[in-house]
Motif scaffolding. Sequence first.
Motif, PDB file in Angstrom:
ATOM      1  N   THR A  99      44.074   1.336 -36.661  1.00 28.08           N
ATOM      2  CA  THR A  99      43.537   1.281 -38.023  1.00 28.08           C
ATOM      3  C   THR A  99      42.388   2.278 -38.168  1.00 28.08           C
ATOM      4  OG1 THR A  99      41.850  -0.402 -37.605  1.00 28.08           O
ATOM      5  CG2 THR A  99      44.077  -1.184 -38.055  1.00 28.08           C
ATOM      6  N   PHE A 100      42.104   2.606 -39.401  1.00 30.99           N
ATOM      7  CA  PHE A 100      41.032   3.567 -39.687  1.00 30.99           C
ATOM      8  C   PHE A 100      40.259   3.091 -40.908  1.00 30.99           C
ATOM      9  CE2 PHE A 100      39.317   7.345 -41.805  1.00 30.99           C
ATOM     10  CZ  PHE A 100      38.571   7.896 -40.763  1.00 30.99           C
ATOM     11  N   THR A 101      38.938   3.144 -40.808  1.00 32.94           N
ATOM     12  CA  THR A 101      38.068   2.747 -41.919  1.00 32.94           C
ATOM     13  C   THR A 101      37.780   3.962 -42.794  1.00 32.94           C
ATOM     14  OG1 THR A 101      37.030   1.017 -40.613  1.00 32.94           O
ATOM     15  CG2 THR A 101      35.843   1.773 -42.563  1.00 32.94           C
ATOM     16  N   VAL A 102      38.203   3.890 -44.048  1.00 33.16           N
ATOM     17  CA  VAL A 102      37.987   4.997 -44.983  1.00 33.16           C
ATOM     18  C   VAL A 102      36.522   5.005 -45.413  1.00 33.16           C
ATOM     19  CG1 VAL A 102      38.663   5.988 -47.190  1.00 33.16           C
ATOM     20  CG2 VAL A 102      40.366   4.818 -45.777  1.00 33.16           C
ATOM     21  N   PRO A 103      35.814   6.123 -45.242  1.00 31.36           N
ATOM     22  CA  PRO A 103      34.396   6.181 -45.652  1.00 31.36           C
ATOM     23  C   PRO A 103      34.248   5.935 -47.153  1.00 31.36           C
ATOM     24  CG  PRO A 103      34.978   8.054 -44.256  1.00 31.36           C
ATOM     25  CD  PRO A 103      36.266   7.377 -44.621  1.00 31.36           C
ATOM     26  N   SER A 104      33.107   5.406 -47.531  1.00 30.17           N
ATOM     27  CA  SER A 104      32.859   5.119 -48.952  1.00 30.17           C
ATOM     28  C   SER A 104      32.794   6.392 -49.793  1.00 30.17           C
ATOM     29  CB  SER A 104      31.557   4.324 -49.099  1.00 30.17           C
ATOM     30  OG  SER A 104      31.672   3.059 -48.483  1.00 30.17           O
ATOM     31  N   THR A 105      32.555   7.539 -49.163  1.00 30.93           N
ATOM     32  CA  THR A 105      32.511   8.800 -49.912  1.00 30.93           C
ATOM     33  C   THR A 105      33.863   9.146 -50.514  1.00 30.93           C
ATOM     34  OG1 THR A 105      32.861   9.935 -47.799  1.00 30.93           O
ATOM     35  CG2 THR A 105      30.598   9.780 -48.597  1.00 30.93           C
ATOM     36  N   HIS A 106      34.935   8.583 -49.980  1.00 29.83           N
ATOM     37  CA  HIS A 106      36.287   8.850 -50.495  1.00 29.83           C
ATOM     38  C   HIS A 106      36.806   7.696 -51.342  1.00 29.83           C
ATOM     39  CE1 HIS A 106      36.719  12.534 -48.329  1.00 29.83           C
ATOM     40  NE2 HIS A 106      36.669  11.966 -47.133  1.00 29.83           N
ATOM     41  N   THR A 107      35.954   6.747 -51.674  1.00 26.39           N
ATOM     42  CA  THR A 107      36.410   5.535 -52.354  1.00 26.39           C
ATOM     43  C   THR A 107      35.737   5.391 -53.712  1.00 26.39           C
ATOM     44  OG1 THR A 107      36.579   4.491 -50.179  1.00 26.39           O
ATOM     45  CG2 THR A 107      36.788   3.067 -52.095  1.00 26.39           C
ATOM     46  N   ILE A 108      36.536   5.062 -54.720  1.00 27.08           N
ATOM     47  CA  ILE A 108      36.030   4.736 -56.057  1.00 27.08           C
ATOM     48  C   ILE A 108      36.125   3.231 -56.230  1.00 27.08           C
ATOM     49  CG2 ILE A 108      36.378   5.015 -58.544  1.00 27.08           C
ATOM     50  CD1 ILE A 108      37.619   7.748 -57.975  1.00 27.08           C
ATOM     51  N   PHE A 109      35.037   2.623 -56.670  1.00 24.51           N
ATOM     52  CA  PHE A 109      35.011   1.174 -56.857  1.00 24.51           C
ATOM     53  C   PHE A 109      34.940   0.841 -58.345  1.00 24.51           C
ATOM     54  CE2 PHE A 109      33.290   1.783 -52.584  1.00 24.51           C
ATOM     55  CZ  PHE A 109      34.068   0.892 -51.857  1.00 24.51           C
ATOM     56  N   LYS A 110      35.714  -0.169 -58.746  1.00 19.19           N
ATOM     57  CA  LYS A 110      35.735  -0.637 -60.124  1.00 19.19           C
ATOM     58  C   LYS A 110      35.617  -2.155 -60.149  1.00 19.19           C
ATOM     59  CE  LYS A 110      36.534   3.395 -62.135  1.00 19.19           C
ATOM     60  NZ  LYS A 110      35.563   3.993 -63.066  1.00 19.19           N
ATOM     61  N   GLU A 111      34.719  -2.642 -61.013  1.00 18.51           N
ATOM     62  CA  GLU A 111      34.563  -4.088 -61.197  1.00 18.51           C
ATOM     63  C   GLU A 111      35.327  -4.490 -62.446  1.00 18.51           C
ATOM     64  OE1 GLU A 111      30.403  -4.211 -61.444  1.00 18.51           O
ATOM     65  OE2 GLU A 111      30.053  -3.969 -59.288  1.00 18.51           O
ATOM     66  N   LEU A 112      36.235  -5.464 -62.291  1.00 22.46           N
ATOM     67  CA  LEU A 112      37.111  -5.854 -63.388  1.00 22.46           C
ATOM     68  C   LEU A 112      37.179  -7.365 -63.509  1.00 22.46           C
ATOM     69  CD1 LEU A 112      40.132  -3.507 -62.573  1.00 22.46           C
ATOM     70  CD2 LEU A 112      38.471  -3.149 -64.397  1.00 22.46           C
ATOM     71  N   GLU A 113      37.507  -7.818 -64.716  1.00 21.87           N
ATOM     72  CA  GLU A 113      37.837  -9.224 -64.947  1.00 21.87           C
ATOM     73  C   GLU A 113      39.268  -9.291 -65.449  1.00 21.87           C
ATOM     74  OE1 GLU A 113      36.429 -13.198 -67.476  1.00 21.87           O
ATOM     75  OE2 GLU A 113      35.329 -11.304 -67.675  1.00 21.87           O
ATOM     76  N   LEU A 114      40.111 -10.035 -64.746  1.00 26.13           N
ATOM     77  CA  LEU A 114      41.528 -10.133 -65.097  1.00 26.13           C
ATOM     78  C   LEU A 114      41.882 -11.593 -65.372  1.00 26.13           C
ATOM     79  CD1 LEU A 114      43.077  -7.698 -62.468  1.00 26.13           C
ATOM     80  CD2 LEU A 114      42.531  -7.230 -64.856  1.00 26.13           C
ATOM     81  N   PRO A 115      42.802 -11.834 -66.319  1.00 28.99           N
ATOM     82  CA  PRO A 115      43.147 -13.217 -66.712  1.00 28.99           C
ATOM     83  C   PRO A 115      44.148 -13.870 -65.759  1.00 28.99           C
ATOM     84  CG  PRO A 115      44.366 -11.664 -68.046  1.00 28.99           C
ATOM     85  CD  PRO A 115      43.474 -10.837 -67.164  1.00 28.99           C
ATOM     86  N   PHE A 116      43.888 -13.779 -64.476  1.00 27.58           N
ATOM     87  CA  PHE A 116      44.770 -14.383 -63.473  1.00 27.58           C
ATOM     88  C   PHE A 116      43.912 -15.008 -62.379  1.00 27.58           C
ATOM     89  CE2 PHE A 116      46.992 -10.538 -65.023  1.00 27.58           C
ATOM     90  CZ  PHE A 116      48.087 -11.138 -65.638  1.00 27.58           C
ATOM     91  N   LEU A 117      44.469 -16.045 -61.766  1.00 29.67           N
ATOM     92  CA  LEU A 117      43.852 -16.637 -60.587  1.00 29.67           C
ATOM     93  C   LEU A 117      44.627 -16.294 -59.327  1.00 29.67           C
ATOM     94  CD1 LEU A 117      43.010 -20.228 -61.947  1.00 29.67           C
ATOM     95  CD2 LEU A 117      41.422 -18.316 -61.608  1.00 29.67           C
TER      96      LEU A 117
END
Length: 593
Positions: free
Chosen positions: A82-100
Amino acid sequence: MIQNLFIPNVINNYYLISQKILSFSLNRNHVTACQILAAGNTVTIQEIYREELEFDSGLTYEQLVSAAIKKIIKKNKSSLITFTVPSTHTIFKELELPFLDAQKINQVLKFEVEANLPFAIDKAVVSFIITSQDLSKKSSQILAAIVQKKDLEYYQDLFKKAGLKGVDQFTVELFDSYALFQKIPDYHTSYNQTYNQAHSQTHNQVNTAPASTPANKSSFDQVSLTNTSKKQTAQIVLNLGDSTTTIIYLDQNKLQLSRVIPRGFNYLARQFSQRAKISYPEALELINRVNLSHAIDQSHTTQLKAVLGEYFNLISATLESFAVNLQAQHPGINSDAKLELKQIILLQSEQVIAGLSELINQTFKIKCYNLELTKLLDNKVFKTNLKLSSSDYGPIAGAYNSIVQDHSNLEYGRTSSGLLKHQIAVGLIFSLIILGAISGHIFWELSNLDGKLQKAELETLNRLSKTFNLNAKEKKTLPLAIRSAEGKIEHESKIWFAFSRQTRVSILEYLQELSKIIKPEELGLKLELLTIADTQMTLQGKITTGQGQKADYAALNKLTFELRNSNLFELSKEPQDIDFEIILNLKNGEQLL
C-alpha cells in the motif's frame, strides 16, 4: 475490494485471513515503510523501514525513490503493498448528503463533487469518511478525498521500476492519521474524563482563553471555536509534516472539520535559513539542536520564533475559519456562542522541534501536548517489540488504515494476485469441506439408521424394565415387555381403584386404625413390610428397645393386646417373637380391594 469477494477478511475486528501489509510513504528526503501483520484480533507492528535518498549519487528523484523501495522490498515478503498519497495531491470536500447508508453515499458521491473540480471526474478517484449523521433528517456529513489518476499512476510507476507489479491499494494521508488517532485510548480516555468537568469551568481559565498570535494580531483573538452548545468542548490534532500541516478539529473525538496547509517542516527550515542568512543544512542542524523553551543562541531562537509566528498566523486563520463553518452548519446558534478548545495534540511526524508544544501553549493559551505514539500499545489490539517514535506515526497509520473495512481508501490499484490466490484457495477448501460434510452426514445417517432403531429399542426395554421391574422372560422382546408392562399397570390400577371408589374412606379408616395400634416410636416397632390383600393385611417387622437394640417382649405383648381389642381387625396369626409376622383379617367380611 477483490479480497472480500469470497470470504470477508474481518468480522467484528477479528481477521479471519491473516495479512502481512507493507505500507509506504514518501517524503522529500527519504522513503519510509511499515510492515504489520493482521491476524486474529491483533495487529502486530513488525518492522519500520527508513531509506534516505542520496541526492549526490547523480540519479533523478524518481530513480532514487525506486531504488529505496527496492531495498525495502528485498527485506521482506508481504501479501499487500500500500502507499499513502500525500495531502499535496489530495482535494478535500465537506458535503452533506441525504443518506445514512455508506453504499448509497459511495454511489452518488462522484456526481456530487464533480461540479467543484477543475478536472473531469472520470480522471479522478474519490474516497470518503462519514464524520457525523443526523438520524432524524436521515443525512450524513462526509469528508471526501479526491485524487487525480495521473498522480496515482506516477506512484505506480515508481513501484514498477522497483521491480513490483504496482501498488495494491492507495490510502489518504489525512484519513490514515484520523483512523490511527481513534485507536489511541489514552487521548480519548483523558479527554472524556475532563469533558464533563469542562461544563463547569469558567471562561477566564488559561486553557480556555481566546488564542493570539505572536506576530500580527489575528481575529482569532476575538473568536473561539463555535459549536451547537456553549457547554461542549473540542480538541485539535495538529500534524506538522514534511511539506504540509494537517489540522483536524475533533468534537467529542469525532472529526468535524479539517484543513491541509501547504506549509510543513521543510518550509519552516527554508524560511529560517533565509532569516538567519545561513545555509539550509545549517538551518536543519540548528533546528535539531535548539530547544525553544531554553535556547542557548538567543538570536537564532528569536529568528526561528519569528518564522513560527507567521506559521501560527496561518493556523489561527484556519481555526477562525472553523468557527465560521461551524456557525454556518448551525444557523440557529448565537454568533457570540463559544466552544471551549480543550487541548491541542501536536504530532511532529517528520522532524521534532524541541519546545514547540510549549510555544504553542504560550501563544494560543491552550494546553498543548506532544502525541506519544507509545500510548497506541495501550490498545490491546496493537503489539510490537519495536521502540516507536513520532516519526513512525505516518507509516503505521497508512498500514493500519489499509485494513480498515470502509470507504476511506482509494479504490485504485492492481489486484493483489497473492491475496486473490489465497482467497480462491481458502474458498475452494471451504467449499470442499462443506460438500464433504453434507455427503458424509447423509451417508452416516443412512448407514446408522438401523443402529439408531436398535439403540432406541434397547433404551425403551431398559426403561420399561426399570419402571415395572420386569424379569428376564418379560423383557425378552419389546412387544412382550410392553404387554407385561400393560398387565402391571392394569393390576396397579385395580389396587388404586380402591382408593378412588366411593368406599375409599373405608380403607383409609383401616390404615388409620392400624397406625394407632402399632405406634412405632412408643413400642420400638420397626415395620418392614405391609401387604394388603382383599380381606386381610400382613405385617412383617421387629420390636426392639432404644438401648442396644435389645428385644422388648413387653412391647410385643402390648402390641398383641391392642390388636386383639381392635374394632376393625381380627388377629389371625399372633406374633411369637420380636421378629414377627402378623396376619390381620377384616371383621364383618369386609373387602379392601
